[in-house]
Write a protein that holds these residues in place. Structure first.
Motif, PDB file in Angstrom:
ATOM      1  N   ARG A 109      39.523  45.968  29.805  1.00 22.16           N
ATOM      2  CA  ARG A 109      40.716  45.632  29.019  1.00 22.16           C
ATOM      3  C   ARG A 109      41.993  45.759  29.833  1.00 22.16           C
ATOM      4  NH1 ARG A 109      43.325  50.211  26.924  1.00 22.16           N
ATOM      5  NH2 ARG A 109      42.297  52.158  27.511  1.00 22.16           N
ATOM      6  N   MET A 110      41.926  46.400  31.002  1.00 22.40           N
ATOM      7  CA  MET A 110      43.106  46.603  31.842  1.00 22.40           C
ATOM      8  C   MET A 110      43.164  45.640  33.033  1.00 22.40           C
ATOM      9  SD  MET A 110      44.964  48.977  30.598  1.00 22.40           S
ATOM     10  CE  MET A 110      44.883  50.271  29.354  1.00 22.40           C
ATOM     11  N   ARG A 111      42.148  44.801  33.174  1.00 20.54           N
ATOM     12  CA  ARG A 111      42.078  43.981  34.386  1.00 20.54           C
ATOM     13  C   ARG A 111      43.127  42.885  34.432  1.00 20.54           C
ATOM     14  NH1 ARG A 111      35.475  43.499  34.757  1.00 20.54           N
ATOM     15  NH2 ARG A 111      35.124  45.628  35.540  1.00 20.54           N
ATOM     16  N   VAL A 112      43.475  42.312  33.296  1.00 15.68           N
ATOM     17  CA  VAL A 112      44.498  41.262  33.302  1.00 15.68           C
ATOM     18  C   VAL A 112      45.843  41.844  33.723  1.00 15.68           C
ATOM     19  CG1 VAL A 112      45.816  39.671  31.857  1.00 15.68           C
ATOM     20  CG2 VAL A 112      43.325  39.768  31.648  1.00 15.68           C
ATOM     21  N   ALA A 113      46.208  43.003  33.201  1.00 17.06           N
ATOM     22  CA  ALA A 113      47.460  43.644  33.608  1.00 17.06           C
ATOM     23  C   ALA A 113      47.435  43.967  35.099  1.00 17.06           C
ATOM     24  CB  ALA A 113      47.690  44.911  32.795  1.00 17.06           C
ATOM     25  N   ALA A 114      46.287  44.421  35.604  1.00 11.23           N
ATOM     26  CA  ALA A 114      46.162  44.720  37.035  1.00 11.23           C
ATOM     27  C   ALA A 114      46.316  43.453  37.869  1.00 11.23           C
ATOM     28  CB  ALA A 114      44.816  45.382  37.317  1.00 11.23           C
ATOM     29  N   TYR A 115      45.762  42.352  37.376  1.00 12.06           N
ATOM     30  CA  TYR A 115      45.899  41.079  38.087  1.00 12.06           C
ATOM     31  C   TYR A 115      47.370  40.689  38.211  1.00 12.06           C
ATOM     32  CZ  TYR A 115      45.998  36.115  38.978  1.00 12.06           C
ATOM     33  OH  TYR A 115      46.299  34.883  39.515  1.00 12.06           O
ATOM     34  N   PHE A 116      48.112  40.770  37.091  1.00 10.97           N
ATOM     35  CA  PHE A 116      49.521  40.374  37.151  1.00 10.97           C
ATOM     36  C   PHE A 116      50.359  41.357  37.973  1.00 10.97           C
ATOM     37  CE2 PHE A 116      48.456  37.692  33.404  1.00 10.97           C
ATOM     38  CZ  PHE A 116      48.806  36.483  33.989  1.00 10.97           C
TER      39      PHE A 116
END
Length: 202
Positions: A109-116
């Protein structure tokens, strides 16, 4: 350094640019219509209305825009509103293996924020160097937070990223769904505060 951030849902780039300039005029105490954006021959944004020696960078992220200004040196800014992306696949395609592995090690659930987080650092650094997102931009290493989710620090001072001693970056906390990163070239930038102004809630 001053950064003005405004929500721009549904606006085209020209309308978004005018909204962020209007907000910047209020923040800086300039008269209405004082600030105007053009471009240098190399494509860098050029701001008129504040005198000489002011560097500027502009970013349009879907539904949000940011304008950064400083006298410290050439700079770049990138702002991105979180949205569904194939974070792992994109990280494996564009980022160094160590960064892709770091992203894959986050909770799903945190991977999209990490990507950005990674993406905005690449883009801001590329803008500061005046090269944009060329192949070298993707090879530059972003500073990876020791804790994730990252600390909610709105006052994060500028600091050198790994392997880039002449550059300083900062990613002040705005909102759980929005990532902002600024990058500035030059020795005077290190340790400088980043003063962020939200024109209205994001």
């Amino acid at each position: 350094m001053t950064v003005v951030v405004v929500p721009t849902p549904g606006l085209r780039d020209a309308e978004s640019r005018r909204r962020v300039l209007d907000a910047a005029e209020v923040v800086l105490g300039a008269g209405p219509g004082t600030l105007r954006l053009g471009h240098e021959d190399n494509g860098r944004p050029l701001l008129s209305g504040l005198g000489e020696g002011v560097h500027v960078s502009l970013s349009h992220g879907r539904g949000v825009a940011a304008l950064a200004l400083t006298g410290l040196g050439p700079l770049g800014v990138d702002v991105e509103a979180e949205r569904p992306v194939r974070a792992v696949a994109l990280a494996e395609r564009w980022f160094p293996a160590a960064e892709a592995d770091w992203l894959k090690g986050r909770e799903e659930r945190m991977r999209v924020a990490a990507y950005f987080w990674l993406w905005t650092h690449k883009e801001a650094m590329g803008k500061a160097y005046g090269t944009g997102l060329d192949p070298e931009a993707f090879r530059r290493r972003a500073p990876v937070p020791a804790r994730w989710p990252r600390d909610r620090r709105a006052d994060a001072p500028l600091a050198p990223p790994p392997g880039e001693p002449g550059l300083s970056v900062s990613s002040p906390f705005l909102d759980d769904r929005v990532t902002l990163t600024v990058a500035v070239l030059g020795p005077d930038a290190r340790g400088a505060p980043v003063d962020v102004h939200l024109a209205s809630p994001l």
